[in-house]
Write a protein that holds these residues in place. Structure first.
Motif, PDB file in Angstrom:
ATOM      1  N   TYR B  36       6.722  -1.086  10.572  1.00  0.00           N
ATOM      2  CA  TYR B  36       6.471   0.210   9.959  1.00  0.00           C
ATOM      3  C   TYR B  36       5.015   0.604  10.208  1.00  0.00           C
ATOM      4  O   TYR B  36       4.132  -0.256  10.344  1.00  0.00           O
ATOM      5  CB  TYR B  36       6.675   0.158   8.445  1.00  0.00           C
ATOM      6  CG  TYR B  36       8.110   0.070   7.985  1.00  0.00           C
ATOM      7  CD1 TYR B  36       8.735  -1.160   7.811  1.00  0.00           C
ATOM      8  CD2 TYR B  36       8.839   1.223   7.683  1.00  0.00           C
ATOM      9  CE1 TYR B  36      10.045  -1.244   7.361  1.00  0.00           C
ATOM     10  CE2 TYR B  36      10.141   1.148   7.236  1.00  0.00           C
ATOM     11  CZ  TYR B  36      10.737  -0.087   7.069  1.00  0.00           C
ATOM     12  OH  TYR B  36      12.034  -0.165   6.629  1.00  0.00           O
ATOM     13  N   GLN B  38       2.032   2.822   8.324  1.00  0.00           N
ATOM     14  CA  GLN B  38       1.691   3.434   7.043  1.00  0.00           C
ATOM     15  C   GLN B  38       0.331   4.094   7.146  1.00  0.00           C
ATOM     16  O   GLN B  38      -0.686   3.431   7.308  1.00  0.00           O
ATOM     17  CB  GLN B  38       1.708   2.405   5.911  1.00  0.00           C
ATOM     18  CG  GLN B  38       1.544   3.026   4.529  1.00  0.00           C
ATOM     19  CD  GLN B  38       1.700   2.018   3.408  1.00  0.00           C
ATOM     20  OE1 GLN B  38       1.415   0.838   3.564  1.00  0.00           O
ATOM     21  NE2 GLN B  38       2.173   2.470   2.240  1.00  0.00           N
ATOM     22  N   LYS B  40      -0.740   7.195   4.955  1.00  0.00           N
ATOM     23  CA  LYS B  40      -1.238   7.553   3.633  1.00  0.00           C
ATOM     24  C   LYS B  40      -0.375   6.911   2.543  1.00  0.00           C
ATOM     25  O   LYS B  40      -0.845   6.142   1.733  1.00  0.00           O
ATOM     26  CB  LYS B  40      -1.248   9.076   3.468  1.00  0.00           C
ATOM     27  CG  LYS B  40      -2.296   9.774   4.320  1.00  0.00           C
ATOM     28  CD  LYS B  40      -3.662   9.672   3.681  1.00  0.00           C
ATOM     29  CE  LYS B  40      -4.774  10.232   4.561  1.00  0.00           C
ATOM     30  NZ  LYS B  40      -4.740  11.704   4.651  1.00  0.00           N
ATOM     31  N   LYS B  41       0.875   7.236   2.549  1.00  0.00           N
ATOM     32  CA  LYS B  41       1.762   6.725   1.501  1.00  0.00           C
ATOM     33  C   LYS B  41       2.981   6.008   2.079  1.00  0.00           C
ATOM     34  O   LYS B  41       2.972   4.812   2.234  1.00  0.00           O
ATOM     35  CB  LYS B  41       2.178   7.871   0.585  1.00  0.00           C
ATOM     36  CG  LYS B  41       1.093   8.275  -0.396  1.00  0.00           C
ATOM     37  CD  LYS B  41       1.656   9.143  -1.496  1.00  0.00           C
ATOM     38  CE  LYS B  41       0.628   9.368  -2.574  1.00  0.00           C
ATOM     39  NZ  LYS B  41       1.172  10.196  -3.680  1.00  0.00           N
ATOM     40  N   ALA B  42       4.022   6.781   2.379  1.00  0.00           N
ATOM     41  CA  ALA B  42       5.285   6.153   2.752  1.00  0.00           C
ATOM     42  C   ALA B  42       5.201   5.471   4.112  1.00  0.00           C
ATOM     43  O   ALA B  42       4.779   6.073   5.087  1.00  0.00           O
ATOM     44  CB  ALA B  42       6.399   7.193   2.784  1.00  0.00           C
ATOM     45  N   PRO B  43       5.588   4.202   4.192  1.00  0.00           N
ATOM     46  CA  PRO B  43       5.718   3.573   5.509  1.00  0.00           C
ATOM     47  C   PRO B  43       6.780   4.307   6.326  1.00  0.00           C
ATOM     48  O   PRO B  43       7.849   4.637   5.801  1.00  0.00           O
ATOM     49  CB  PRO B  43       6.174   2.152   5.177  1.00  0.00           C
ATOM     50  CG  PRO B  43       5.779   1.924   3.752  1.00  0.00           C
ATOM     51  CD  PRO B  43       5.898   3.269   3.099  1.00  0.00           C
ATOM     52  N   PHE B  45       9.267   4.211   9.679  1.00  0.00           N
ATOM     53  CA  PHE B  45       9.957   3.212  10.491  1.00  0.00           C
ATOM     54  C   PHE B  45       9.574   3.333  11.959  1.00  0.00           C
ATOM     55  O   PHE B  45       9.507   4.426  12.512  1.00  0.00           O
ATOM     56  CB  PHE B  45      11.466   3.398  10.311  1.00  0.00           C
ATOM     57  CG  PHE B  45      12.310   2.548  11.204  1.00  0.00           C
ATOM     58  CD1 PHE B  45      12.871   3.077  12.357  1.00  0.00           C
ATOM     59  CD2 PHE B  45      12.541   1.229  10.899  1.00  0.00           C
ATOM     60  CE1 PHE B  45      13.658   2.301  13.177  1.00  0.00           C
ATOM     61  CE2 PHE B  45      13.334   0.446  11.715  1.00  0.00           C
ATOM     62  CZ  PHE B  45      13.897   0.983  12.859  1.00  0.00           C
ATOM     63  N   LEU B  88       2.758  -2.469   9.303  1.00  0.00           N
ATOM     64  CA  LEU B  88       3.412  -3.463   8.460  1.00  0.00           C
ATOM     65  C   LEU B  88       4.588  -4.086   9.192  1.00  0.00           C
ATOM     66  O   LEU B  88       5.382  -3.388   9.823  1.00  0.00           O
ATOM     67  CB  LEU B  88       3.926  -2.809   7.170  1.00  0.00           C
ATOM     68  CG  LEU B  88       2.874  -2.257   6.210  1.00  0.00           C
ATOM     69  CD1 LEU B  88       3.533  -1.348   5.184  1.00  0.00           C
ATOM     70  CD2 LEU B  88       2.141  -3.387   5.509  1.00  0.00           C
TER      71      LEU B  88
END
Lengths: 118, 110
Positions: B36, B38, B40-43, B45, B88
């Motif tokens: 993933y 990332q 700022k916020k949401a990872p 895909f 990530l």
């Protein structure tokens, strides 16, 4: 198509209070997972729900609880907040299936709820 | 104890450089490995890898899994400032549960 949505986006609470975070999965997804991400760390698994049943639980205290509703949305509740609960709380949805095929396991994340405990 | 370890923790490069991010894992009931991005916020895909030795590519990004040696790499060629992010690595095990590494913070300067 709308992605995963979460509310609220930000929240400030004081120690000892209780908080409820909400998540709506992508349409057609039946599985919702919750993660806690502390600054500088990767997300840590809290709960997973599939078809309204708890499918998995991470290493978090009983102050953390969750549920999934018939429309597959979910709530995460945290009681007796501690300073250490300050984090970004992420919700992820996946299509998933009862047979757990890898092709259905891709998880899509929402924007998260930033919780600050003072 | 199940774990996912990423290296390096941080990387600073100039635009145009090629980078390789590493992810090793010790997880029982391994099912798949995901990458993933990332910002700022949401990872968001990037890749899902289930089989060994099959490279997945998306533009300047590519990734491969080695299930014998229990690791994966993510390559980014001709890096751009927009590639700056935390990358990530996560492993799916048991019932779709994800275990994440700490992430690699990539900074790309012009």
């Amino acid at each position: 198509d709308a992605g995963v949505t979460q509310s609220p986006t930000h929240l400030i609470k004081t120690r000892g209070q209780q908080v409820t975070l909400r998540c709506s999965p992508i349409s057609g997804h039946k599985s919702v997972s919750w993660y806690q991400q502390v600054l500088g760390q990767g997300p840590q698994f809290i709960f997973q729900y599939y078809e309204k049943e708890e499918r998995g639980r991470g290493n978090f205290p009983d102050r953390f609880s969750a549920r999934q509703f018939p429309n597959y949305s979910s709530e995460l509740n945290v009681n007796a907040l501690l300073l250490g609960d300050s984090a970004l709380y992420l919700c992820a949805s996946s299509f998933s299936t009862a047979d757990l095929r890898p092709s259905n396991s891709e998880q899509f994340f929402g924007p998260g709820t930033r919780l600050t405990v003072l | 104890e199940d774990k996912v370890v990423q290296s390096p923790l941080s990387l600073v490069v100039h635009e145009g450089d090629t980078v390789t991010l590493n992810c090793s894992y010790e997880v029982t009931n391994f099912r798949s490995l995901l990458w993933y991005k990332q910002e700022k916020k949401a990872p968001t895909f990037l890749f899902m890898l289930t089989s060994s030795g099959i490279e997945k590519k998306s533009g300047r990004l590519s990734s491969i899994l080695d299930k014998k040696e229990l690791f994966s790499i993510l390559n980014i060629t001709a890096t751009q400032t927009g590639d700056s992010a935390v990358y990530l690595c996560a492993v799916i095990y048991y019932t779709d549960k994800l275990i994440f590494g700490t992430g690699t913070r990539l900074q790309v300067f012009p």
